[in-house]
Design a protein around this motif. Structure first.
Motif, mmCIF file in Angstrom:
data_model
loop_
_atom_site.group_PDB
_atom_site.id
_atom_site.type_symbol
_atom_site.label_atom_id
_atom_site.label_comp_id
_atom_site.label_asym_id
_atom_site.label_seq_id
_atom_site.Cartn_x
_atom_site.Cartn_y
_atom_site.Cartn_z
ATOM 1 N N LEU A 91 8.253 3.598 -15.031
ATOM 2 C CA LEU A 91 8.240 2.135 -15.048
ATOM 3 C C LEU A 91 7.211 1.634 -14.040
ATOM 4 O O LEU A 91 7.177 2.116 -12.894
ATOM 5 C CB LEU A 91 9.613 1.579 -14.668
ATOM 6 C CG LEU A 91 10.657 1.515 -15.768
ATOM 7 C CD1 LEU A 91 12.028 1.189 -15.193
ATOM 8 C CD2 LEU A 91 10.276 0.506 -16.834
ATOM 9 N N LEU A 92 6.370 0.694 -14.463
ATOM 10 C CA LEU A 92 5.423 0.096 -13.524
ATOM 11 C C LEU A 92 6.173 -0.854 -12.601
ATOM 12 O O LEU A 92 7.082 -1.555 -13.038
ATOM 13 C CB LEU A 92 4.334 -0.662 -14.280
ATOM 14 C CG LEU A 92 3.368 0.193 -15.084
ATOM 15 C CD1 LEU A 92 2.391 -0.693 -15.841
ATOM 16 C CD2 LEU A 92 2.621 1.148 -14.181
ATOM 17 N N LYS A 93 5.771 -0.857 -11.377
ATOM 18 C CA LYS A 93 6.421 -1.723 -10.387
ATOM 19 C C LYS A 93 5.482 -2.867 -10.015
ATOM 20 O O LYS A 93 4.277 -2.700 -9.956
ATOM 21 C CB LYS A 93 6.773 -0.908 -9.153
ATOM 22 C CG LYS A 93 7.747 0.218 -9.478
ATOM 23 C CD LYS A 93 8.385 0.785 -8.248
ATOM 24 C CE LYS A 93 9.339 1.910 -8.466
ATOM 25 N NZ LYS A 93 9.683 2.335 -9.773
ATOM 26 N N GLY A 94 6.076 -4.039 -9.775
ATOM 27 C CA GLY A 94 5.288 -5.192 -9.371
ATOM 28 C C GLY A 94 4.631 -5.889 -10.548
ATOM 29 O O GLY A 94 4.930 -5.625 -11.712
ATOM 30 N N ALA A 95 3.713 -6.769 -10.221
ATOM 31 C CA ALA A 95 3.004 -7.549 -11.235
ATOM 32 C C ALA A 95 2.093 -6.627 -12.050
ATOM 33 O O ALA A 95 1.459 -5.721 -11.502
ATOM 34 C CB ALA A 95 2.193 -8.651 -10.577
ATOM 35 N N LEU A 96 2.043 -6.864 -13.342
ATOM 36 C CA LEU A 96 1.274 -6.011 -14.244
ATOM 37 C C LEU A 96 -0.195 -5.883 -13.841
ATOM 38 O O LEU A 96 -0.713 -4.759 -13.788
ATOM 39 C CB LEU A 96 1.406 -6.503 -15.689
ATOM 40 C CG LEU A 96 0.688 -5.673 -16.740
ATOM 41 C CD1 LEU A 96 1.230 -4.245 -16.786
ATOM 42 C CD2 LEU A 96 0.805 -6.334 -18.099
ATOM 43 N N PRO A 97 -0.912 -6.967 -13.537
ATOM 44 C CA PRO A 97 -2.330 -6.804 -13.192
ATOM 45 C C PRO A 97 -2.556 -5.868 -11.995
ATOM 46 O O PRO A 97 -3.439 -5.015 -12.036
ATOM 47 C CB PRO A 97 -2.796 -8.231 -12.878
ATOM 48 C CG PRO A 97 -1.857 -9.098 -13.652
ATOM 49 C CD PRO A 97 -0.532 -8.395 -13.603
ATOM 50 N N GLU A 98 -1.742 -6.009 -10.976
ATOM 51 C CA GLU A 98 -1.914 -5.154 -9.795
ATOM 52 C C GLU A 98 -1.561 -3.703 -10.115
ATOM 53 O O GLU A 98 -2.244 -2.767 -9.679
ATOM 54 C CB GLU A 98 -1.058 -5.662 -8.625
ATOM 55 C CG GLU A 98 -1.597 -6.928 -7.978
ATOM 56 C CD GLU A 98 -1.362 -8.195 -8.814
ATOM 57 O OE1 GLU A 98 -0.391 -8.255 -9.606
ATOM 58 O OE2 GLU A 98 -2.187 -9.113 -8.708
ATOM 59 N N ALA A 99 -0.509 -3.495 -10.883
ATOM 60 C CA ALA A 99 -0.111 -2.134 -11.258
ATOM 61 C C ALA A 99 -1.205 -1.468 -12.087
ATOM 62 O O ALA A 99 -1.505 -0.279 -11.898
ATOM 63 C CB ALA A 99 1.207 -2.169 -12.026
ATOM 64 N N VAL A 100 -1.840 -2.223 -12.971
ATOM 65 C CA VAL A 100 -2.890 -1.653 -13.817
ATOM 66 C C VAL A 100 -4.156 -1.404 -13.004
ATOM 67 O O VAL A 100 -4.850 -0.402 -13.231
ATOM 68 C CB VAL A 100 -3.139 -2.552 -15.048
ATOM 69 C CG1 VAL A 100 -4.377 -2.123 -15.810
ATOM 70 C CG2 VAL A 100 -1.909 -2.520 -15.949
ATOM 71 N N ARG A 101 -4.455 -2.255 -12.055
ATOM 72 C CA ARG A 101 -5.609 -1.981 -11.169
ATOM 73 C C ARG A 101 -5.423 -0.645 -10.455
ATOM 74 O O ARG A 101 -6.370 0.130 -10.328
ATOM 75 C CB ARG A 101 -5.798 -3.117 -10.166
ATOM 76 C CG ARG A 101 -6.422 -4.351 -10.762
ATOM 77 C CD ARG A 101 -6.721 -5.436 -9.715
ATOM 78 N NE ARG A 101 -7.159 -6.638 -10.375
ATOM 79 C CZ ARG A 101 -6.374 -7.665 -10.724
ATOM 80 N NH1 ARG A 101 -5.081 -7.634 -10.428
ATOM 81 N NH2 ARG A 101 -6.860 -8.712 -11.332
ATOM 82 N N LYS A 102 -4.205 -0.355 -10.025
ATOM 83 C CA LYS A 102 -3.922 0.938 -9.385
ATOM 84 C C LYS A 102 -4.074 2.086 -10.379
ATOM 85 O O LYS A 102 -4.617 3.140 -10.027
ATOM 86 C CB LYS A 102 -2.511 0.947 -8.784
ATOM 87 C CG LYS A 102 -2.368 0.085 -7.553
ATOM 88 C CD LYS A 102 -0.943 0.099 -7.037
ATOM 89 C CE LYS A 102 -0.764 -0.914 -5.938
ATOM 90 N NZ LYS A 102 0.639 -1.043 -5.536
ATOM 91 N N LEU A 103 -3.581 1.901 -11.609
ATOM 92 C CA LEU A 103 -3.733 2.936 -12.643
ATOM 93 C C LEU A 103 -5.208 3.241 -12.893
ATOM 94 O O LEU A 103 -5.585 4.408 -13.041
ATOM 95 C CB LEU A 103 -3.103 2.481 -13.962
ATOM 96 C CG LEU A 103 -1.606 2.622 -14.142
ATOM 97 C CD1 LEU A 103 -1.204 2.112 -15.521
ATOM 98 C CD2 LEU A 103 -1.171 4.056 -13.961
ATOM 99 N N LYS A 104 -6.025 2.197 -12.948
ATOM 100 C CA LYS A 104 -7.453 2.392 -13.202
ATOM 101 C C LYS A 104 -8.106 3.207 -12.096
ATOM 102 O O LYS A 104 -9.047 3.960 -12.356
ATOM 103 C CB LYS A 104 -8.162 1.038 -13.350
ATOM 104 C CG LYS A 104 -7.850 0.329 -14.656
ATOM 105 C CD LYS A 104 -8.600 -0.966 -14.792
ATOM 106 C CE LYS A 104 -10.017 -0.681 -15.194
ATOM 107 N NZ LYS A 104 -10.683 -1.717 -15.961
ATOM 108 N N GLN A 105 -7.610 3.075 -10.889
ATOM 109 C CA GLN A 105 -8.185 3.809 -9.756
ATOM 110 C C GLN A 105 -7.738 5.264 -9.726
ATOM 111 O O GLN A 105 -8.329 6.080 -9.041
ATOM 112 C CB GLN A 105 -7.794 3.133 -8.432
ATOM 113 C CG GLN A 105 -8.350 1.737 -8.269
ATOM 114 C CD GLN A 105 -9.868 1.695 -8.311
ATOM 115 O OE1 GLN A 105 -10.537 2.546 -7.756
ATOM 116 N NE2 GLN A 105 -10.416 0.698 -8.990
ATOM 117 N N GLY A 106 -6.693 5.595 -10.478
ATOM 118 C CA GLY A 106 -6.144 6.945 -10.471
ATOM 119 C C GLY A 106 -6.993 7.922 -11.258
ATOM 120 O O GLY A 106 -8.054 7.598 -11.786
#
Length: 179
Positions: A91-106
């Motif tokens: 499950l993604l935690k927090g606001a979707l845009p911020e969670a996806v920004r982290k995913l993109k950096q992974g």
């Protein structure tokens, strides 16, 4: 950096309602399109509804495609789900845009958004979509949930457009904000 790639089945008038898209018979060209996506995919990003639909059917599927699809990490955007049974899932935690920004950096390859229209629309709104891959069926539905949110504009650059023998048009676009 990972790319966020949205993949959708749509009508020629932009409606993303897969249950109503029955005008074309699935064929080997569509198989190749989806296999190419799977080969490029390092993970899935799904909304709650799409996750639940997929989780109720994909684990029962067999074969090479199903095995590879089921084994992908799945990131789920939901504020109501508490438990995910289709593994591996998170499950993604927090606001979707911020969670996806982290995913993109992974690391781990590109992240594909399958279906999940509201997730795709929010990611587009925040400039987080790198590519859009569409299978456009040869039918105008006239009503239903549009892929692009009403009133929003998005500049896109056509990467490819390939007509299939069954009348489906495969298109890939780059979002202008990610060129």
């Amino acid at each position: 950096m990972r790319k966020i790639i949205v993949t959708e089945f749509i009508s020629v008038d932009g409606i993303a309602d897969v249950e109503k898209l029955t005008q074309a018979t699935w064929n080997s060209e569509m198989d190749k399109f989806k296999n190419d996506e799977l080969s490029d995919s390092g993970a899935m990003l799904l909304g709650r509804t799409t996750y639940q639909i997929f989780a109720s059917s994909w684990p029962k599927e067999t074969g090479d495609f199903a095995d590879r699809f089921n084994s992908l990490p799945k990131y789920v955007a939901s504020t109501t789900l508490k438990k995910l049974d289709w593994r591996p899932s998170e499950l993604l935690k927090g606001a979707l845009p911020e969670a996806v920004r982290k995913l993109k950096q992974g690391s781990g390859g590109n992240v594909y958004v399958h279906g999940s229209i509201s997730v795709a629309q929010e990611l587009l709104r925040h400039g987080l979509v790198d590519r859009i891959r569409l299978l456009s069926y040869p039918v105008a539905l006239g009503q239903g949930k549009p892929f692009f949110a009403p009133g929003e504009q998005h500049e896109l650059e056509l990467i490819s457009a390939t007509p299939f023998t069954n009348g489906v048009l495969a298109m890939e676009y780059a979002a202008a904000n990610t060129k």
